[in-house]
Design a protein around this motif. Structure first.
Motif, PDB file in Angstrom:
ATOM      1  N   ARG A 177      24.891  18.343  32.471  1.00  0.00           N
ATOM      2  CA  ARG A 177      25.397  18.852  30.986  1.00  0.00           C
ATOM      3  C   ARG A 177      23.810  20.179  30.740  1.00  0.00           C
ATOM      4  NH1 ARG A 177      21.315  14.441  27.653  1.00  0.00           N
ATOM      5  NH2 ARG A 177      23.080  13.692  28.035  1.00  0.00           N
ATOM      6  N   ASN A 178      25.273  21.279  30.029  1.00  0.00           N
ATOM      7  CA  ASN A 178      24.597  22.222  30.474  1.00  0.00           C
ATOM      8  C   ASN A 178      24.364  23.208  29.097  1.00  0.00           C
ATOM      9  OD1 ASN A 178      25.130  25.494  30.497  1.00  0.00           O
ATOM     10  ND2 ASN A 178      26.998  25.315  31.400  1.00  0.00           N
TER      11      ASN A 178
ATOM     12  N   ASP B  44      17.203  20.047  37.026  1.00  0.00           N
ATOM     13  CA  ASP B  44      17.306  21.364  36.593  1.00  0.00           C
ATOM     14  C   ASP B  44      17.990  22.574  36.761  1.00  0.00           C
ATOM     15  OD1 ASP B  44      16.987  22.903  33.725  1.00  0.00           O
ATOM     16  OD2 ASP B  44      17.188  24.431  34.636  1.00  0.00           O
TER      17      ASP B  44
ATOM     18  N   LEU C 104      26.047  19.577  37.713  1.00  0.00           N
ATOM     19  CA  LEU C 104      26.277  19.666  36.132  1.00  0.00           C
ATOM     20  C   LEU C 104      26.323  18.886  35.295  1.00  0.00           C
ATOM     21  CD1 LEU C 104      24.387  21.377  34.113  1.00  0.00           C
ATOM     22  CD2 LEU C 104      25.876  23.301  34.103  1.00  0.00           C
TER      23      LEU C 104
ATOM     24  N   SER D 289      20.807  18.319  35.816  1.00  0.00           N
ATOM     25  CA  SER D 289      21.810  18.125  36.354  1.00  0.00           C
ATOM     26  C   SER D 289      21.484  16.643  37.852  1.00  0.00           C
ATOM     27  CB  SER D 289      21.706  19.090  37.709  1.00  0.00           C
ATOM     28  OG  SER D 289      22.616  20.454  37.104  1.00  0.00           O
TER      29      SER D 289
ATOM     30  N   GLN E 173      19.414  23.048  32.561  1.00  0.00           N
ATOM     31  CA  GLN E 173      20.985  22.451  33.050  1.00  0.00           C
ATOM     32  C   GLN E 173      20.627  21.084  33.480  1.00  0.00           C
ATOM     33  OE1 GLN E 173      23.889  25.487  34.145  1.00  0.00           O
ATOM     34  NE2 GLN E 173      23.131  25.992  31.969  1.00  0.00           N
TER      35      GLN E 173
ATOM     36  N   SER F 104      17.292  27.145  34.914  1.00  0.00           N
ATOM     37  CA  SER F 104      17.277  28.163  33.476  1.00  0.00           C
ATOM     38  C   SER F 104      15.796  28.428  32.584  1.00  0.00           C
ATOM     39  CB  SER F 104      17.928  27.052  32.598  1.00  0.00           C
ATOM     40  OG  SER F 104      17.079  25.731  32.949  1.00  0.00           O
TER      41      SER F 104
END
Length: 274
Positions: A103-104, A73, A101, A112, A110, A76
């Motif tokens: 998939r935001n 991550d 990153l 990663s 987050q 977040s």
């Protein structure tokens, strides 16, 4: 806490490079199938023991030269706003780190990939891998310059067969002209499935690194995590590490570099070169 890196042998000692790949599942402890349900909330909410788990992971990964991370991550709510790539790099004493990153989900998550490196990369590139669902990527780190530079890829491929085929096609196009290559990560496929992909096999001859069972971590049955080498690189010790909370086990390989590649990474021409 003292860093294990302090007691390590010098970098590239004897032309050896210690590599590790690890899908750490954002620090969620998983040791049974039912945990996917009962602990699924940890993918969205913080857990008080997550930082302690990261500290224990850092003690292990600090023994390596280059580490590829998946399912980390980037900072977040679920990770208590901690960038796990940066945190692990700091705790384990890595001077260089890179977060991709993929998939935001804003403040929630987050998703990663990560790269931790004791060696200074010459350059780093990000690749967004094709797929029906966005969110898969690869990090391409280059060490050294010229045709004998080392090219290292950290990737996390799709769950679906069709998605993986497209992603392996994409990587094959990049890898094909390169000489010294490492591809490592959670590829979500077995060695047998990799060998059926003719284009990828042609670009990276799948130099036989002994496949290790890495999933599920509590009772490993499948080899889904890989460190693949071009035939110019020699694999020494290959091993799977002990359970580190995640549903995947870390995979480690000790790689011996050919003299020309080593010289390119050290920034000096090989003997006899003009």
């Amino acid at each position: 806490m003292p860093q294990l890196a302090d007691a390590r042998i010098p970098l590239l000692d004897g032309g050896h490079l210690k590599l590790l790949t690890f899908n750490l599942q954002v620090g969620i402890q998983t040791s049974a199938y039912h945990h996917y349900l009962t602990r699924s909330w940890q993918h969205l909410l913080p857990h008080p023991k997550r930082m302690r788990r990261l500290d224990m992971m850092s003690e292990v990964i600090g023994r390596f030269d280059i580490v590829g991370l998946q399912e980390v991550d980037g900072g977040s709510f679920r990770s208590s706003h901690v960038n796990q790539v940066e945190y692990l790099a700091t705790r384990a004493g890595f001077p260089h780190h890179f977060q991709q990153l993929n998939r935001n989900l804003g403040r929630i998550a987050q998703h990663s990939n990560g790269l931790l490196s004791r060696l200074t990369p010459t350059r780093i590139e990000e690749h967004r891998l094709p797929g029906t669902l966005p969110g898969r990527g690869a990090i391409h780190a280059c060490y050294g310059a010229g045709p004998d530079a080392l090219h290292l890829f950290v990737a996390h491929l799709a769950l679906s067969h069709r998605g993986r085929v497209r992603q392996l096609d994409y990587l094959s196009e990049i890898i094909q002209p390169l000489r010294h290559v490492v591809v490592m990560g959670d590829l979500n496929c077995t060695p047998e499935q990799l060998h059926t992909h003719a284009r990828f096999r042609a670009s990276l001859p799948l130099h036989p690194v002994r496949p290790l069972l890495s999933y599920p971590s509590w009772q490993p049955r499948r080899a889904l995590d890989h460190i693949l080498l071009s035939d110019s690189l020699e694999a020494g010790e290959v091993r799977v590490l002990d359970h580190l909370f995640s549903d995947h086990l870390p995979i480690a390989v000790d790689v011996r570099l050919p003299p020309a590649c080593l010289q390119a990474m050290l920034g000096s021409p090989p003997r006899g070169a003009r």
